[in-house]
Design a protein around this motif. Sequence first.
Motif, PDB file in Angstrom:
ATOM      1  N   ARG A  17       0.388  10.066  34.619  1.00 12.90           N
ATOM      2  CA  ARG A  17       1.331  10.182  33.501  1.00 12.90           C
ATOM      3  C   ARG A  17       0.952   9.239  32.362  1.00 12.90           C
ATOM      4  O   ARG A  17       1.045   9.602  31.195  1.00 12.90           O
ATOM      5  N   ARG A  21      -0.110  10.343  28.603  1.00  9.90           N
ATOM      6  CA  ARG A  21       0.536   9.822  27.394  1.00  9.90           C
ATOM      7  C   ARG A  21      -0.500   9.223  26.453  1.00  9.90           C
ATOM      8  O   ARG A  21      -0.431   9.411  25.248  1.00  9.90           O
ATOM      9  N   HIS A  51       8.379  16.010  32.341  1.00  9.88           N
ATOM     10  CA  HIS A  51       8.889  14.648  32.506  1.00  9.88           C
ATOM     11  C   HIS A  51       8.636  13.820  31.252  1.00  9.88           C
ATOM     12  O   HIS A  51       9.505  13.089  30.780  1.00  9.88           O
ATOM     13  N   VAL A  52       7.431  13.949  30.696  1.00 13.49           N
ATOM     14  CA  VAL A  52       7.107  13.207  29.473  1.00 13.49           C
ATOM     15  C   VAL A  52       8.021  13.653  28.323  1.00 13.49           C
ATOM     16  O   VAL A  52       8.510  12.840  27.545  1.00 13.49           O
ATOM     17  N   ARG A  54      11.055  14.864  28.586  1.00  8.20           N
ATOM     18  CA  ARG A  54      12.412  14.368  28.815  1.00  8.20           C
ATOM     19  C   ARG A  54      12.539  12.887  28.531  1.00  8.20           C
ATOM     20  O   ARG A  54      13.562  12.410  28.059  1.00  8.20           O
ATOM     21  N   SER A  55      11.492  12.123  28.875  1.00  7.14           N
ATOM     22  CA  SER A  55      11.600  10.669  28.764  1.00  7.14           C
ATOM     23  C   SER A  55      11.091  10.141  27.423  1.00  7.14           C
ATOM     24  O   SER A  55      11.171   8.951  27.156  1.00  7.14           O
ATOM     25  N   ARG A  57      12.183  10.483  24.338  1.00  7.95           N
ATOM     26  CA  ARG A  57      13.193   9.982  23.423  1.00  7.95           C
ATOM     27  C   ARG A  57      13.512   8.504  23.650  1.00  7.95           C
ATOM     28  O   ARG A  57      13.634   7.733  22.708  1.00  7.95           O
ATOM     29  N   SER A  58      13.615   8.131  24.921  1.00 13.89           N
ATOM     30  CA  SER A  58      13.966   6.742  25.219  1.00 13.89           C
ATOM     31  C   SER A  58      12.849   5.773  24.857  1.00 13.89           C
ATOM     32  O   SER A  58      13.068   4.580  24.733  1.00 13.89           O
ATOM     33  N   ARG A  59      11.637   6.284  24.690  1.00  9.00           N
ATOM     34  CA  ARG A  59      10.534   5.428  24.258  1.00  9.00           C
ATOM     35  C   ARG A  59      10.297   5.521  22.756  1.00  9.00           C
ATOM     36  O   ARG A  59       9.341   4.959  22.243  1.00  9.00           O
ATOM     37  N   ARG A  62       8.289  11.665  20.600  1.00  8.09           N
ATOM     38  CA  ARG A  62       8.687  13.038  20.883  1.00  8.09           C
ATOM     39  C   ARG A  62       7.452  13.863  21.225  1.00  8.09           C
ATOM     40  O   ARG A  62       6.368  13.629  20.684  1.00  8.09           O
TER      41      ARG A  62
END
Length: 109
Positions: A17, A21, A51-52, A54-55, A57-59, A62
């Motif tokens: 992952r 990224r 998964h990337v 979905r997660s 936004r918190s990082r 987009r």
Amino acid sequence: MSRRRDPEGVGAARTVRQQMRGLLLREELAFDTLRALLGLSVRDLEDELLHVARSARSRGERLVVSPPSCLACGHPFRDRESRHLHAPGRCPACRSERIRDPSFRLLPR
Ligand SMILES: [Zn+2]
């Protein structure tokens, strides 16, 4: 506390992952290119991408998805975006199997 070694590392210590990224933050990549680079199955790469997405936004990131499209008639597959990240096998409009892969890019929000 010892210094973390080689945070940009050669890859061995990084998860798939994290590698994905890193790749997507640098450039836009098509589904099959990404799959070949990471050595994943279609199913596994879809799971990782979801998964990337979905997660992200918190990082403060987009995931931008360029949806697949039909090379023969131009039919876009926008409605597939949320559920299927890989190209369909066949165009529902003209039955062509020449489908352009979707591609992906991670951008800062
Ligand atoms: Zn078509």
